[in-house]
Design a protein around this motif. Structure first.
Motif, PDB file in Angstrom:
ATOM      1  N   UNK A  72       0.847  -1.188   0.000  1.00  0.00           N
ATOM      2  CA  UNK A  72       0.000   0.000   0.000  1.00  0.00           C
ATOM      3  C   UNK A  72       0.880   1.234   0.000  1.00  0.00           C
ATOM      4  N   UNK A  73       0.588   2.156  -0.900  1.00  0.00           N
ATOM      5  CA  UNK A  73       1.378   3.380  -0.987  1.00  0.00           C
ATOM      6  C   UNK A  73       0.538   4.460  -1.637  1.00  0.00           C
ATOM      7  N   UNK A 101      -4.260   9.413  -5.194  1.00  0.00           N
ATOM      8  CA  UNK A 101      -4.874   8.211  -4.644  1.00  0.00           C
ATOM      9  C   UNK A 101      -4.340   7.953  -3.242  1.00  0.00           C
ATOM     10  N   UNK A 102      -5.215   7.579  -2.354  1.00  0.00           N
ATOM     11  CA  UNK A 102      -4.775   7.191  -1.018  1.00  0.00           C
ATOM     12  C   UNK A 102      -4.107   5.820  -1.085  1.00  0.00           C
ATOM     13  N   UNK A 103      -3.463   5.452   0.001  1.00  0.00           N
ATOM     14  CA  UNK A 103      -2.666   4.218  -0.001  1.00  0.00           C
ATOM     15  C   UNK A 103      -3.494   2.979  -0.280  1.00  0.00           C
ATOM     16  N   UNK A 104      -4.765   2.998   0.103  1.00  0.00           N
ATOM     17  CA  UNK A 104      -5.596   1.809  -0.071  1.00  0.00           C
ATOM     18  C   UNK A 104      -6.557   1.928  -1.253  1.00  0.00           C
ATOM     19  N   UNK A 105      -6.389   2.952  -2.096  1.00  0.00           N
ATOM     20  CA  UNK A 105      -7.309   3.171  -3.211  1.00  0.00           C
ATOM     21  C   UNK A 105      -6.847   2.422  -4.463  1.00  0.00           C
ATOM     22  N   UNK A 240       4.981   3.966  -4.083  1.00  0.00           N
ATOM     23  CA  UNK A 240       3.978   3.948  -5.158  1.00  0.00           C
ATOM     24  C   UNK A 240       4.574   3.414  -6.456  1.00  0.00           C
ATOM     25  N   UNK A 241       5.824   3.769  -6.754  1.00  0.00           N
ATOM     26  CA  UNK A 241       6.488   3.243  -7.963  1.00  0.00           C
ATOM     27  C   UNK A 241       6.511   1.725  -7.916  1.00  0.00           C
ATOM     28  N   UNK A 242       6.871   1.161  -6.769  1.00  0.00           N
ATOM     29  CA  UNK A 242       6.902  -0.295  -6.632  1.00  0.00           C
ATOM     30  C   UNK A 242       5.511  -0.885  -6.849  1.00  0.00           C
TER      31      UNK A 242
END
Length: 298
Positions: A72-73, A101-105, A240-242
């Motif tokens: 999650x990111x 976007x939020x981490x869980x979106x 987020x890249x990962x």
């Protein structure tokens, strides 16, 4: 004796007059469809269509992309689809904006059905990938010209698959993070930054550019936000890249005829994957034109 108005299969045939009218109608429909194709081709080649990018802002909110078990990111602003959508009204390139976007979106795919008068180019790129560099060197100016004139949109997805080839510095991730930082804080200069990233591209098995050099490159590309440098240094979007890379590799890829990304560059035009030469500008232009003139479903 077989009735003259019955076929050999026993089905009734229309009177000759009706057959003539049916043939005329069929011919009319074929001419109308060809006219539409010719119009699409003329619009693409002549320049200055304009896509109403402000309207596209609402488009980036419709089709949900299935997710995988990625970390999650939180993501950057203006990359709700895991990519940034760029277009023009015929003068200057600008980005379709979207909330971060939020981490869980779940990421949200671009709805391309409202972009029927443009070539919709989607690129999955790794900034250490030499073939991506070849594609940019060969086609980058051409794509920029199309987008600037309003003949095309380009949606760029920076991903990271070549960290192992950067002497331990994770350059592919750092470079994609830098792109995400530009998308977040100065999205209208993203295309210029993307071009700069491939100019004098670092080679595989090198350490790549430092974070300070990436920040300097962003400034040279016209990025003015003071937040970009700290975002690059802090690796704000490395997680987020990962996650977005894993989503691209796992699939599905929306708006496309492929299930997942198998390597970079992955190039799509109006949902059709390009499998031609990455170093032949004429071949790519012909492919784009063919997608613009093809009827839906062809």
């Amino acid at each position: 004796m077989v009735n003259s108005r019955m076929s050999t299969s026993g089905q009734a045939r229309p009177p000759k007059k009706d057959r003539r009218e049916e043939a005329r109608e069929t011919a009319r429909l074929m001419r109308a469809e060809q006219a539409k194709r010719d119009t699409r081709r003329r619009l693409f080649l002549r320049g200055g269509i304009g896509i109403g990018l402000l309207a596209v802002v609402a488009i980036v909110a419709l089709v949900i992309v299935n997710t995988v078990n990625a970390p999650a990111a939180a993501g950057p602003a203006n990359m709700a689809s895991d990519g940034i959508l760029l277009g023009s009204e015929g003068t200057a390139v600008s980005a379709a904006t979207s909330a971060a976007l939020t981490a869980d979106a779940d990421p949200i795919a671009t709805d391309q059905t409202a972009l029927t008068d443009t070539a919709n180019i989607v690129l999955y790129l790794d900034y250490l990938c030499p073939i991506c560099g070849n594609f940019e060197t060969t086609n980058g100016k051409q794509i920029t010209d199309w987008v600037t004139a309003g003949n095309a949109t380009v949606e760029i997805h920076p991903i990271s698959i070549l960290d192992r080839l950067s002497s331990g510095t994770k350059y592919a991730t750092r470079a994609a993070n830098a792109a995400a930082c530009v998308a977040d804080y100065d999205p209208n200069n993203f295309l210029a930054f993307n071009t700069a990233m491939f100019a004098d591209q670092p080679t595989e098995n090198s350490s790549g550019r430092t974070n300070a050099e990436l920040a300097s490159l962003a400034q040279e590309a016209g990025v003015t936000s003071s937040d970009v440098a700290s975002c690059i240094t802090d690796q704000t979007y490395a997680g987020w890249v990962d996650a977005s890379t894993q989503r691209a590799l796992a699939g599905p890829i929306p708006n496309s005829d492929i299930e997942n990304v198998k390597g970079t560059p992955t190039v799509l035009v109006n949902g059709v994957s390009y499998n031609g030469s990455f170093t032949d500008a004429a071949a790519f232009e012909a492919f784009v034109t063919a997608q613009m003139t093809a009827a839906p479903g062809e």
